[in-house]
Structures are given as C-alpha cells and as structure tokens.
Design a protein around this motif. Structure first.
Motif, short mmCIF file in Angstrom:
data_model
loop_
_atom_site.label_atom_id
_atom_site.label_comp_id
_atom_site.label_asym_id
_atom_site.label_seq_id
_atom_site.Cartn_x
_atom_site.Cartn_y
_atom_site.Cartn_z
N PRO A 326 2.91 -23.10 33.08
CA PRO A 326 4.31 -23.34 32.71
C PRO A 326 5.27 -23.20 33.89
CG PRO A 326 3.50 -21.26 31.79
CD PRO A 326 2.31 -22.00 32.31
N VAL A 327 4.96 -22.32 34.83
CA VAL A 327 5.80 -22.19 36.02
C VAL A 327 5.73 -23.46 36.86
CG1 VAL A 327 6.05 -20.97 38.22
CG2 VAL A 327 5.78 -19.67 36.09
N SER A 328 4.54 -24.02 37.01
CA SER A 328 4.36 -25.24 37.81
C SER A 328 5.21 -26.38 37.27
CB SER A 328 2.89 -25.65 37.83
OG SER A 328 2.09 -24.67 38.45
N ARG A 329 5.28 -26.52 35.97
CA ARG A 329 6.09 -27.59 35.38
C ARG A 329 7.56 -27.45 35.76
NH1 ARG A 329 2.78 -26.62 30.73
NH2 ARG A 329 4.47 -25.43 29.76
N ALA A 339 14.38 -24.88 39.72
CA ALA A 339 13.24 -25.35 40.51
C ALA A 339 12.90 -24.38 41.64
CB ALA A 339 13.55 -26.73 41.07
N GLU A 340 13.91 -23.85 42.32
CA GLU A 340 13.66 -22.91 43.41
C GLU A 340 13.03 -21.62 42.89
OE1 GLU A 340 14.06 -19.52 45.86
OE2 GLU A 340 15.31 -19.80 44.07
N ALA A 341 13.52 -21.12 41.75
CA ALA A 341 12.94 -19.91 41.17
C ALA A 341 11.49 -20.14 40.77
CB ALA A 341 13.76 -19.46 39.97
N ALA A 342 11.20 -21.33 40.25
CA ALA A 342 9.84 -21.66 39.86
C ALA A 342 8.92 -21.73 41.07
CB ALA A 342 9.81 -22.98 39.10
N GLN A 343 9.41 -22.32 42.15
CA GLN A 343 8.61 -22.40 43.37
C GLN A 343 8.31 -21.02 43.94
OE1 GLN A 343 11.09 -25.04 45.67
NE2 GLN A 343 10.88 -26.67 44.13
N TRP A 344 9.29 -20.14 43.88
CA TRP A 344 9.08 -18.75 44.32
C TRP A 344 8.05 -18.07 43.43
CZ3 TRP A 344 9.78 -14.17 41.64
CH2 TRP A 344 9.67 -13.00 42.40
N ALA A 345 8.22 -18.21 42.11
CA ALA A 345 7.29 -17.58 41.17
C ALA A 345 5.88 -18.09 41.36
CB ALA A 345 7.76 -17.82 39.73
N LEU A 346 5.74 -19.37 41.62
CA LEU A 346 4.41 -19.96 41.82
C LEU A 346 3.75 -19.37 43.07
CD1 LEU A 346 2.55 -22.03 40.53
CD2 LEU A 346 3.58 -23.76 42.02
N ARG A 347 4.51 -19.20 44.12
CA ARG A 347 3.96 -18.57 45.33
C ARG A 347 3.51 -17.15 45.05
NH1 ARG A 347 8.40 -21.27 47.71
NH2 ARG A 347 9.59 -19.32 47.79
N GLU A 348 4.29 -16.43 44.26
CA GLU A 348 3.92 -15.04 43.94
C GLU A 348 2.66 -14.98 43.08
OE1 GLU A 348 5.48 -12.13 44.95
OE2 GLU A 348 6.58 -13.48 46.30
N LEU A 349 2.56 -15.91 42.13
CA LEU A 349 1.41 -15.89 41.22
C LEU A 349 0.10 -16.34 41.88
CD1 LEU A 349 3.13 -17.36 38.01
CD2 LEU A 349 2.22 -15.04 38.27
#
Length: 353
Positions: A326-329, A339-349
């Motif tokens: 769901p974060v990737s989407r 989008a920026e928050a999602a990209q950060w979260a994806l890097r963390e995950l």
C-alpha cells in the motif's frame, strides 16, 4: 443595556444550569484587559513558536483582551466539558500496525457538542437577565480559552501549557460565554505542578523549551494537524504510530487519577473504527472514502492528503513488511507531499538492517 451587577442567586442558578448542560467546570473571569496575559502571548508569537498558525497573530489584540473583541463585555464565563477517557490513551504505543488518534478526536466533533450546550446555557442566561447580551465561543474565534480558564479558577496551565483541573485532570474541552452581565470574578487558580516534570519528560520531540513554554513547531499535534507541508525529517521517527495529535503529555499527568471517565456523554465515546485503526486500511483511503469515514469527526478538517501523509510516517516507523504494497502505491500519489512521505516510508520499510 442594563449592566447591573449580577446577584448571588443568578450566579448560583448559572452554576446549576451549567451542570445540567453537561459542563463539569464553570468559573468567571473579568473581561478587562490583562497585561501579563497579553505580554505572554506577544513573547510566544515573537519567538515564532506558533509556526504556520498565522491566525494566532492576525487578531492578536482581540485574543489578548476580551474587551478588544467585544468592548461591551464585562465578564467571561469559562466552561469545561470533560472527555476523560475510560482506557489508557497510551495503550497502542507498541502496536505498530495500528494508528494512534488523540482521545479528543475518536468521537464526534467536540465543537458541535460543546457549542450547542453553550448556546442553550446562553439563551437561559439571557432569559434570566433581560436586556443583557451574550456571545459564545468554542475554539473558532480569537479567544484564549486556557488562560481565561485559569483566570476563572477552572484549573491552571500546567508545565505542558494545557489546562489542568484538580477534578478532571487534563481532559477538558473549553468554551466561553462573553456577557455584559457584571459578575464578580472568581479567584484565579494557582499552579499545582510542583516539582513534577512528567509531561515534559514524556514529550517525544522535546517540544517544551522550558516548563510552561511550548514550541508548537516541535509538537506532534501541530505537526500532524496544523502543519500542511512535509513533516520535518528530524521528527519522523519520534512520531511513531501517532497519526492525529498526541496525548503523551496529557496522559502522564498525575492529576488524571482524580478524573472520572466521561462515558456518560455519548458524543465523546470513541468510535470503534477510530479507537485502534489499522494502517493498511487507512492507507487505502481516497478522498471520498476519507470523507465518509470521518464524517462528523474533527479529523475531517485536515483533509485526506494530510491524514494519509501522517499514516505514511507511521507506516515507515512500523517495520511491517505487509505495508510495503500500500505504501508503494502512494509513492505515485498526485499530491507531492503524500508521494514524498510514501517514498520515505518505502525506504524505511525496505532498508537492510
């Protein structure tokens, strides 16, 4: 306008009527200017501790003095309605797949509940004192509810700057009735924090530069509610799974042991879907689904994009691999902040330990 001094009988009846309307606390302060209160506000604004809350500064004179807002006012009736929770507000701290919503926002919008009660009380008061006038306020006008609450004897502004009541702890929704009636003011409440620093020690982002001072720019409530842009990176890990507001400094206050649960007021009972919401479900919200879920909730005010941004920060802190999809989407979301928050979260995950 009559402007005659209020009788003791009217004051006693007012307290009784306020209790009947569901208010747990009531007190009266003068509407006259108060220089120390105004100076404290000026210092806070001068240090830019209000962040992007420009509305705090645009009507500073009216905020500093009730009589600047309404010259005819003689008295401020300060009122508090308890929303003391039945459960521990910090219980979800270790459940990283769920989001933490501040206690006050888990039920119906308090603005509606408190304002309706204020209006009923104001109408009653005018009927008892023909010729007098009233104005009601709850969090939507340049009114300093917390300092006025202290001046009226409801409680005191604790080291976390929120009002603390000996009877209701840290859990009071505040409202005010300005009136031309000349009530004798109550004695201001003196601080009773003593040497306790529990609220200061509990703050995850060190938002208190000193006791009784708050830098909103570091406060999680400000960052997740008032701040519209990206959440600064320095605070993202400290936010944990808080997705709307923060109760930490309130929840640890020792005075809460005297507070009784406000479960009798159905409006403040937590909605089941907001008491422990799953991040995976919240990350799937589009604008229409967001509006449906938060209809009648104060959370609706911040909009889908800001709320999903908050959920993405929590997802990035979760270490939950099931949230990668769901974060990737959302990394391709039309809103650049999301989008920026999602990209950060994806890097963390997906970071390698």
């Amino acid at each position: 306008m009559v402007n005659r001094p209020a009788t003791d009988d009217l004051r006693v009846a007012l307290v009784e009527q306020a209790r009947a309307e569901g208010f747990a606390a009531i007190g009266i302060a003068s509407a006259a200017p108060d220089r120390p209160r105004a100076e404290q506000l000026d210092l806070w604004l001068g240090d830019d501790r209000h962040g992007t809350m420009d509305w705090m500064a645009t009507r500073v004179a009216e905020r500093a003095s009730p009589q600047t807002l309404w010259p005819e006012a003689n008295s401020v009736i300060a009122l508090g309605m308890s929303y003391a929770p039945a459960n521990d507000p910090l219980a979800l701290a270790g459940e990283s797949d769920k989001g933490r919503i501040s206690v006050y926002a888990q039920g119906r919008d308090y603005h509606d509940t408190v304002k309706k009660a204020l209006k009923r009380l104001a109408r009653w008061l005018v009927a008892q004192a023909p010729g007098e006038q009233v104005k009601v306020f709850v969090d939507t006008a340049p009114v300093m509810e917390k300092p006025l609450g202290q001046a009226a004897g409801l409680g005191w502004q604790g080291k976390h700057t929120n009002l603390v009541s000996r009877a209701d702890g840290s859990w009071l929704f505040l409202g005010a009735i300005y009136t031309t009636i000349d009530f004798a003011p109550d004695a201001a409440h003196q601080p009773r924090c003593g040497s306790c620093s529990a609220c200061l020690d509990a703050c995850p982002t060190a938002a208190f530069p000193a006791p009784f001072q708050l830098d909103a720019r570091r406060c999680i409530s400000y960052l997740t509610i008032e701040n519209a842009g990206p959440i600064p990176h320095e605070f993202r890990k400290a936010i944990g799974n808080r997705i709307y507001g923060c109760d930490d400094c309130l929840a640890v206050c020792p005075w809460n042991r005297f507070a009784q649960s406000a479960a009798a007021n159905a409006a403040f009972l937590p909605r089941a879907e907001l008491a422990a919401p799953r991040l995976a479900e919240l990350l799937a919200l589009d604008d229409a689904a967001f509006r449906r879920l938060f209809s009648g909730s104060p959370i609706k005010r911040i909009g889908r994009n800001r709320f999903v941004r908050n959920c993405l920060i929590a997802a990035g802190n979760s270490a939950d691999p099931t949230l990668v999809e769901p974060v990737s989407r959302l990394a391709r979301d039309a809103d650049p902040v999301v989008a920026e928050a999602a990209q950060w979260a994806l890097r963390e995950l997906t970071a390698v330990p």
